[in-house]
Design a protein around this motif. Structure first.
Motif, short mmCIF file in Angstrom:
data_model
loop_
_atom_site.label_atom_id
_atom_site.label_comp_id
_atom_site.label_asym_id
_atom_site.label_seq_id
_atom_site.Cartn_x
_atom_site.Cartn_y
_atom_site.Cartn_z
N VAL A 9 0.87 -1.26 -0.16
CA VAL A 9 -0.08 0.05 0.01
C VAL A 9 0.70 1.27 0.16
O VAL A 9 0.59 2.32 -0.77
N ASN A 56 -2.89 11.32 0.60
CA ASN A 56 -3.64 11.24 1.74
C ASN A 56 -4.56 12.34 1.79
O ASN A 56 -5.64 12.18 1.97
N ALA A 57 -4.01 13.50 1.59
CA ALA A 57 -4.69 14.70 1.58
C ALA A 57 -5.97 14.60 0.46
O ALA A 57 -6.87 15.35 0.55
N MET A 97 -7.76 12.23 -0.15
CA MET A 97 -8.45 11.18 0.14
C MET A 97 -8.06 9.73 -0.83
O MET A 97 -8.92 9.05 -0.98
N GLY A 98 -6.80 9.37 -0.89
CA GLY A 98 -6.41 8.29 -1.55
C GLY A 98 -6.14 7.44 -0.25
O GLY A 98 -6.44 7.53 0.82
N THR A 99 -5.69 6.21 -0.81
CA THR A 99 -5.45 5.26 0.07
C THR A 99 -3.99 5.12 0.36
O THR A 99 -3.13 5.16 -0.16
N ILE A 100 -3.77 5.11 1.88
CA ILE A 100 -2.25 5.23 2.59
C ILE A 100 -2.54 4.33 3.66
O ILE A 100 -3.50 3.72 3.95
N CYS A 101 -1.11 4.13 4.09
CA CYS A 101 -1.04 3.16 5.32
C CYS A 101 -0.56 4.21 6.62
O CYS A 101 0.54 4.79 6.40
N ALA A 102 -1.45 4.37 7.62
CA ALA A 102 -1.07 5.08 8.81
C ALA A 102 0.21 4.66 9.37
O ALA A 102 0.35 3.43 9.67
N ALA A 160 -2.26 9.19 9.84
CA ALA A 160 -2.47 9.36 8.53
C ALA A 160 -1.67 10.79 8.09
O ALA A 160 -1.05 10.87 7.08
N GLY A 161 -1.88 11.75 9.15
CA GLY A 161 -1.30 12.89 8.85
C GLY A 161 0.37 12.59 8.99
O GLY A 161 1.06 13.74 8.32
N VAL A 172 -5.70 18.30 7.02
CA VAL A 172 -4.60 17.75 6.88
C VAL A 172 -3.54 17.90 5.83
O VAL A 172 -3.21 17.06 4.92
#
Lengths: 302, 220
Positions: free
Chosen positions: A51, A106-107, A109-114, A118-119, A218
């Motif tokens: 990811v 992330n900003a 609203m895509g897919t990320i891994c925290a 997330a910030g 964010v």
């Protein structure tokens, strides 16, 4: 709850006594706590790594957030590196661009891994995919990088905070930069103690960092704080690998971070009521994005 | 220890932009839906602290609605949750509150349909992790880490013993248990976290015990 370690001191002592890397202690603790098999745990982290890689790739192609506040900077930085003019070095700037890439995704609203949030999701993968080009790690070593980051993050989360609303940005990008520094050290062949030193050096330089997101988003200054967190992680790792130690033990640095977060006014803890969020430009941007007549969510939806 | 797993630190995989404001919020919504046991027809969501200040920019609102639609933190449909809810006929409203809450990221969800209502207070404690701190007026501490049983019962002697006995007969181990009541002798609630997966047989057996009025489960 039975745990192998609750502090960095215990973590390093375990790794040293058993002659294992920190990542291995984290894997063993995860098996102990969750009663899952090593294979299941490794597979989940492998998925998280995938990811992260996808987010970096997506961000490097250029994304734009819906607010329009952020996006496209990762591409600018990559172009700059390609021009050969980078002053601080290609590796640092590559980490910076990949951290920015992740946070721009992330900003948007895509897919990320925290990692841990997330910030602050850009720093751990940003540094990882930059040092990858220098250290040529195996897939297993890349997965271990995440377990080592996680081990330090586990201590911070349980003894201090990883939430900007609770502890300011020092708890988010501060924790992430420090976690990444510790993981870089392990991947580069440093000792568990050197990982702890790298963590402390970076965390000490993130202390007091406020969480003051413009318009509560964010984006500003979060994305660029991820960039700087990545740069600090590399410098902190290099310092520790050079033999520099922190005069203040890691657990005490973490405790200091916690206490600073506790005494930080709420205006500087993700409420957008202070700092950069309340500059004239910050307020103007907020009005532009959430101006009257755009309060969609306040209405009853039927 | 508030955080148990390394995947609470390196994870969750989620839709941005905020783990506490988006992923944690989605999880609060999803736990509420799970405890309610079905898709609610309406929802009123009170937001406190940082949730109240910044929920729109963080997508906290769409995330909570997504959770009420049973979407996970990484479900891309979170982005279209408002439209999806409309299509399913679920109405909702958000009420930002001024008053201080127990935690900077607190949401009070009042949800219901023609068969009943439920009120749940959830807090997002960072990194996408959340806790339920109040259910239908009962204070409790429910992490969502373990499979959990919620047993509403009359406050009578022997009920707790009979419930724990049924659980023991199934060979299950209780990890954590809390009991609360509104008034002496009236309605009470047991929250029981167990190590194993809860099956329908256990639920049925608990439901048939004297003085037990409602049993629901929250599986991991």
């Amino acid at each position: 709850m039975e745990v192998l370690f609750g502090t960095v001191k215990e973590l390093v002592a375990l790794a040293e006594a058993q002659n294992k890397p920190i990542s291995e202690i984290m894997i063993e603790q995860e098996m102990l706590i969750t009663k899952r098999t090593r294979e299941e745990i490794i597979a989940q982290m492998d998925n998280n790594l995938t990811v992260m890689e996808s987010a970096v790739e997506k961000g490097l192609q250029g994304v734009k957030s819906t607010s329009g506040l952020t996006g496209g900077d990762a591409v600018l930085i990559q172009n700059y590196i390609a021009s050969g003019k980078s002053l601080s070095g290609d590796l640092i700037m590559d980490a910076v661009s990949k951290a920015v890439a992740t946070n721009e995704v992330n900003a948007a609203m895509g897919t990320i891994c925290a990692t841990p949030t997330a910030g602050a999701a850009g720093i751990v993968p940003g540094t990882l995919f930059a040092v990858k080009n220098k250290l040529n790690p195996t897939r297993e070593q890349m997965i271990n990088y995440l377990f080592t980051s996680g081990a330090f993050g586990f201590v911070v989360a349980n003894n201090a905070s990883i939430s900007g609303a609770a502890g300011g940005c020092q708890a988010e990008t501060g924790s992430a930069g420090s976690m990444a520094a510790a993981a870089i050290v392990e991947m580069a062949g440093g000792t568990p103690q050197q990982s702890a030193e790298a963590f402390s050096i970076v965390m000490k330089n993130m202390l007091g960092l406020v969480c003051d997101p413009v318009a509560g988003l964010v984006e500003v200054p979060c994305v660029k704080r991820n960039a700087m967190g990545a740069a600090k992680a590399l410098v902190g790792a290099d310092m520790a690998l050079a033999g520099v130690v922190s005069r203040i033990p890691t657990d005490e640095v973490i405790d200091a971070m916690y206490r600073i977060g506790q005494t930080m006014p709420s205006a500087l803890r993700e409420t957008a009521k202070g700092g950069l969020a309340t500059t004239p430009t910050g307020k103007a941007l907020e009005a532009e994005i959430f101006g009257k007549g755009n309060a969609q969510s306040d209405a009853v939806h039927s | 220890m508030k955080f148990r797993s390394v995947f609470e630190i390196i994870g969750p995989v989620m839709i941005g932009p905020s783990s506490s404001h988006t992923a944690g919020a989605a999880r609060i919504g999803r736990v509420a839906r799970t405890l309610f046991g079905r898709q609610p027809e309406w929802a009123r969501i009170h937001l406190y602290g940082s949730f109240a200040e910044t929920y729109k920019g963080h997508g906290t609102d769409v995330a909570i609605i997504g959770g009420l639609l049973d979407y996970d933190t990484f479900d891309e449909r979170i982005k279209t949750a408002f439209t999806d809810a409309n299509q399913l006929g679920m109405t909702f409203e958000f009420v930002p509150e001024e008053e201080e809450a127990i935690h900077p990221n607190t949401a009070r969800l009042v949800i219901g349909d023609s068969q009943g209502t439920m009120e749940l207070v959830g807090i997002s404690i960072g990194g996408g992790t959340m806790e339920v701190v109040e259910l239908n007026g009962f204070p409790l501490r429910l992490s969502g880490h373990y499979p959990a049983l919620l047993v509403v019962h009359d406050d009578r002697s022997g009920v707790i013993a009979s419930v724990s006995n049924v659980i023991a007969m199934q060979g299950m181990n209780i990890a954590h248990m809390e009991v609360g009541r509104k008034e002496k002798g009236e309605m009470a609630l047991m929250v029981i976290e167990v190590d194993q997966i809860i099956d329908a047989t256990l639920l049925h057996e608990l439901q048939s015990l004297p003085h037990v009025t409602q049993v629901s489960t929250l599986a991991n």
